[in-house]
Design a protein around this motif. Structure first.
Motif, PDB file in Angstrom:
ATOM      1  N   ILE A 135       0.832  -1.201   0.000  1.00 48.64           N
ATOM      2  CA  ILE A 135       0.000   0.000   0.000  1.00 48.64           C
ATOM      3  C   ILE A 135       0.869   1.255   0.000  1.00 48.64           C
ATOM      4  O   ILE A 135       0.592   2.222  -0.715  1.00 48.64           O
ATOM      5  CB  ILE A 135      -0.950  -0.008   1.210  1.00 48.64           C
ATOM      6  CG1 ILE A 135      -2.005  -1.098   1.029  1.00 48.64           C
ATOM      7  CG2 ILE A 135      -1.622   1.341   1.394  1.00 48.64           C
ATOM      8  CD1 ILE A 135      -2.876  -1.315   2.239  1.00 48.64           C
ATOM      9  N   CYS A 136       1.919   1.240   0.806  1.00 52.27           N
ATOM     10  CA  CYS A 136       2.793   2.411   0.852  1.00 52.27           C
ATOM     11  C   CYS A 136       3.486   2.641  -0.484  1.00 52.27           C
ATOM     12  O   CYS A 136       3.598   3.784  -0.948  1.00 52.27           O
ATOM     13  CB  CYS A 136       3.808   2.263   1.985  1.00 52.27           C
ATOM     14  SG  CYS A 136       3.082   2.485   3.634  1.00 52.27           S
ATOM     15  N   LEU A 137       3.958   1.578  -1.117  1.00 50.62           N
ATOM     16  CA  LEU A 137       4.606   1.745  -2.412  1.00 50.62           C
ATOM     17  C   LEU A 137       3.632   2.288  -3.448  1.00 50.62           C
ATOM     18  O   LEU A 137       3.942   3.243  -4.170  1.00 50.62           O
ATOM     19  CB  LEU A 137       5.192   0.419  -2.893  1.00 50.62           C
ATOM     20  CG  LEU A 137       5.883   0.511  -4.257  1.00 50.62           C
ATOM     21  CD1 LEU A 137       7.220   1.215  -4.134  1.00 50.62           C
ATOM     22  CD2 LEU A 137       6.046  -0.855  -4.890  1.00 50.62           C
ATOM     23  N   LYS A 138       2.445   1.688  -3.537  1.00 46.86           N
ATOM     24  CA  LYS A 138       1.470   2.106  -4.547  1.00 46.86           C
ATOM     25  C   LYS A 138       1.065   3.564  -4.349  1.00 46.86           C
ATOM     26  O   LYS A 138       0.799   4.286  -5.327  1.00 46.86           O
ATOM     27  CB  LYS A 138       0.240   1.207  -4.482  1.00 46.86           C
ATOM     28  CG  LYS A 138      -0.870   1.577  -5.460  1.00 46.86           C
ATOM     29  CD  LYS A 138      -0.609   1.092  -6.873  1.00 46.86           C
ATOM     30  CE  LYS A 138      -1.795   1.419  -7.786  1.00 46.86           C
ATOM     31  NZ  LYS A 138      -1.792   0.663  -9.037  1.00 46.86           N
ATOM     32  N   SER A 139       1.021   4.020  -3.097  1.00 49.61           N
ATOM     33  CA  SER A 139       0.633   5.405  -2.817  1.00 49.61           C
ATOM     34  C   SER A 139       1.833   6.343  -2.792  1.00 49.61           C
ATOM     35  O   SER A 139       1.729   7.492  -2.380  1.00 49.61           O
ATOM     36  CB  SER A 139      -0.138   5.489  -1.495  1.00 49.61           C
ATOM     37  OG  SER A 139       0.593   4.898  -0.433  1.00 49.61           O
ATOM     38  N   ALA A 142       7.597   5.722   1.164  1.00 47.86           N
ATOM     39  CA  ALA A 142       8.522   4.756   1.753  1.00 47.86           C
ATOM     40  C   ALA A 142       7.969   4.347   3.106  1.00 47.86           C
ATOM     41  O   ALA A 142       7.207   5.095   3.726  1.00 47.86           O
ATOM     42  CB  ALA A 142       9.911   5.362   1.913  1.00 47.86           C
ATOM     43  N   VAL A 143       8.338   3.146   3.577  1.00 48.44           N
ATOM     44  CA  VAL A 143       7.748   2.646   4.821  1.00 48.44           C
ATOM     45  C   VAL A 143       8.814   2.057   5.730  1.00 48.44           C
ATOM     46  O   VAL A 143       9.742   1.376   5.287  1.00 48.44           O
ATOM     47  CB  VAL A 143       6.641   1.606   4.528  1.00 48.44           C
ATOM     48  CG1 VAL A 143       7.206   0.362   3.839  1.00 48.44           C
ATOM     49  CG2 VAL A 143       5.902   1.217   5.804  1.00 48.44           C
ATOM     50  N   ILE A 176      11.402   0.070   1.499  1.00 46.20           N
ATOM     51  CA  ILE A 176      10.762  -0.841   2.455  1.00 46.20           C
ATOM     52  C   ILE A 176      11.836  -1.292   3.430  1.00 46.20           C
ATOM     53  O   ILE A 176      12.790  -1.970   3.041  1.00 46.20           O
ATOM     54  CB  ILE A 176      10.151  -2.072   1.758  1.00 46.20           C
ATOM     55  CG1 ILE A 176       9.092  -1.643   0.738  1.00 46.20           C
ATOM     56  CG2 ILE A 176       9.535  -3.025   2.784  1.00 46.20           C
ATOM     57  CD1 ILE A 176       8.591  -2.785  -0.139  1.00 46.20           C
ATOM     58  N   SER A 177      11.705  -0.919   4.693  1.00 47.86           N
ATOM     59  CA  SER A 177      12.735  -1.249   5.674  1.00 47.86           C
ATOM     60  C   SER A 177      12.102  -1.824   6.932  1.00 47.86           C
ATOM     61  O   SER A 177      11.034  -1.381   7.368  1.00 47.86           O
ATOM     62  CB  SER A 177      13.554  -0.006   6.047  1.00 47.86           C
ATOM     63  OG  SER A 177      14.225   0.510   4.914  1.00 47.86           O
ATOM     64  N   LEU A 178      12.784  -2.792   7.508  1.00 44.75           N
ATOM     65  CA  LEU A 178      12.349  -3.391   8.769  1.00 44.75           C
ATOM     66  C   LEU A 178      13.127  -2.754   9.910  1.00 44.75           C
ATOM     67  O   LEU A 178      14.362  -2.711   9.886  1.00 44.75           O
ATOM     68  CB  LEU A 178      12.598  -4.905   8.744  1.00 44.75           C
ATOM     69  CG  LEU A 178      12.136  -5.683   9.984  1.00 44.75           C
ATOM     70  CD1 LEU A 178      10.627  -5.635  10.129  1.00 44.75           C
ATOM     71  CD2 LEU A 178      12.627  -7.132   9.913  1.00 44.75           C
TER      72      LEU A 178
END
Length: 414
Positions: A135-139, A142-143, A176-178
């Protein structure tokens, strides 16, 4: 401030600048690549998840939380399908919400833009890792993903696969990071104004409360689901039983599952024994007030505190009320603002319930299990917002954007 987190957040900030300007085609290709990478890494992900489940079982974690934690091939395929489904949805970034022209010829557009760097703090459910990332990528965001320690191995394997998918699509994997580490890392994340644009807590009431109270970063608040079903005196009683069973038993460990059955006293004498028969047959333990107990000996005591809490298990509370006024008042006293349901054939009662119920989702003659972004046709969701700011209900792609105004002229001055 934790320097390892700061470096991670700065990397996400740098990646967000590129992600924000990606075309829809590039983002959709990345989502498909991420889905393929998840399935390609199924053995590693399921092995890591098995470690987490076993550790949690040994630690005495409840069956409800184990169910949230557990992955299998079908759930992994569902995660991948969620990413593919996002690729089929309209890109919210760049949408013109409204536009108008001033008398002097200046044109103004209000346009959707990404939030930037989104931090998500969540519990147990590793499927959230893929949903939130997609969802974050499509919108265009970065998350930073801060999962619970109980799912560390699962989340590590999932994020590694998702980052590989991004790299294969020529997108900065730092998008995308953990976030790993002890409680101090969470505290740093909540204080990271300027590095994190918005925080979203997703989990139990205690987690949400801790983030709301402790964050210096703006918070998009998801909420717990203390969901009620009111059976009106005009209700089709078989319909009510069918919906009650679905809402309670289809997946009892989730936030849109039914927790309390509220029944009009006028029909309770006939309805309660049939409802309890169905619930007991489905393995549900039934607890209730003194009036409910007087109608069926299988109903056991309930404490005053129980009315305000999620059970997240095969336990259901029953309250008997004197008509629609008392039913609405009872639910308003105990609702968490998530999802409330009425079963009624009386149009005036339906209208009152819809108007007077203060919650994100109101259901009429259907199951609260539909309170879900995918079921609404939004694709995967971040969570259900129970607050009253720009996002309420299922938080999908539009809710993960903000807006800016674009003002265009041809030389006008004020």
């Amino acid at each position: 401030m934790n320097t390892e987190f700061v470096d991670l957040a700065r990397g996400a900030r740098e990646a967000s600048l590129g992600v924000a300007t990606l075309t829809r085609g590039a983002k959709d290709a990345a989502l498909h690549s991420m889905a393929e990478a998840l399935l390609a890494h199924e053995p590693q992900i399921l092995s890591a998840n098995a470690q987490d489940v076993e550790s949690s079982r040994t630690a005495g974690v409840s069956d409800a939380l184990l169910d949230r934690l557990r992955l299998d091939s079908a759930r992994l395929e569902s995660m991948a399908q969620g990413l593919r489904a996002l690729a089929n949805l309209i890109d919210p970034v760049g949408e013109v919400i409204r536009g108008w022209q001033l008398p002097n010829g200046v044109h103004i557009d209000q346009v959707r833009v990404p939030l930037g760097v989104v931090g998500i703090i969540y519990e147990a459910r590793p499927n959230v890792t893929a949903d939130a990332a997609g969802i974050c990528l499509k919108s265009g965001n970065a998350v930073l993903l801060r999962g619970s320690s109980s799912a560390t191995n699962s989340n590590r394997a999932i994020v590694a696969a998702l980052q590989e998918g991004l790299s294969n699509a020529n997108i900065d994997p730092r998008a995308i990071s953990l976030v790993e580490g002890d409680r101090s890392v969470t505290d740093t994340m909540m204080a990271a104004r300027g590095l994190v644009d918005v925080l979203i807590p997703r989990g139990g009431a205690s987690l949400i409360e801790a983030v709301v109270r402790g964050a210096q970063v703006p918070v998009l608040e998801t909420g717990s689901g203390n969901c009620h079903l009111y059976v009106d005196r005009s209700a089709n009683q078989q319909m009510a039983i069918d919906i009650m069973l679905n809402a309670k038993t289809q997946r009892p460990s989730v936030c849109n599952a039914l927790e309390t059955l509220v029944v009009d006293a006028e029909i309770a004498k006939l309805f309660i024994p049939d409802a309890v028969d169905a619930l007991v047959k489905a393995g549900v333990s039934v607890h209730g007030d003194s009036q409910a107990q007087s109608l069926d000996s299988r109903i056991t005591d309930v404490t005053d505190d129980d009315w305000d809490n999620e059970a997240l298990s095969l336990d259901l509370r029953v309250a008997i009320v004197d008509g629609i006024d008392e039913g609405i008042a009872f639910i308003r006293d105990h609702t968490s603002g998530h999802s409330e349901t009425i079963i009624s054939d009386d149009a005036s009662h339906q209208k009152r319930f819809i108007a007077e119920m203060d919650c994100a989702c109101v259901f009429v003659n259907t199951s609260s299990r539909f309170a879900d972004g995918e079921q609404f046709g939004f694709g995967a969701e971040i969570g259900i917002s129970t607050q009253k700011l720009h996002a309420r209900g299922p938080m999908a792609l539009p809710e993960m954007t903000t807006t800016k105004y674009v003002i265009t002229g041809d030389g006008q001055v004020r």
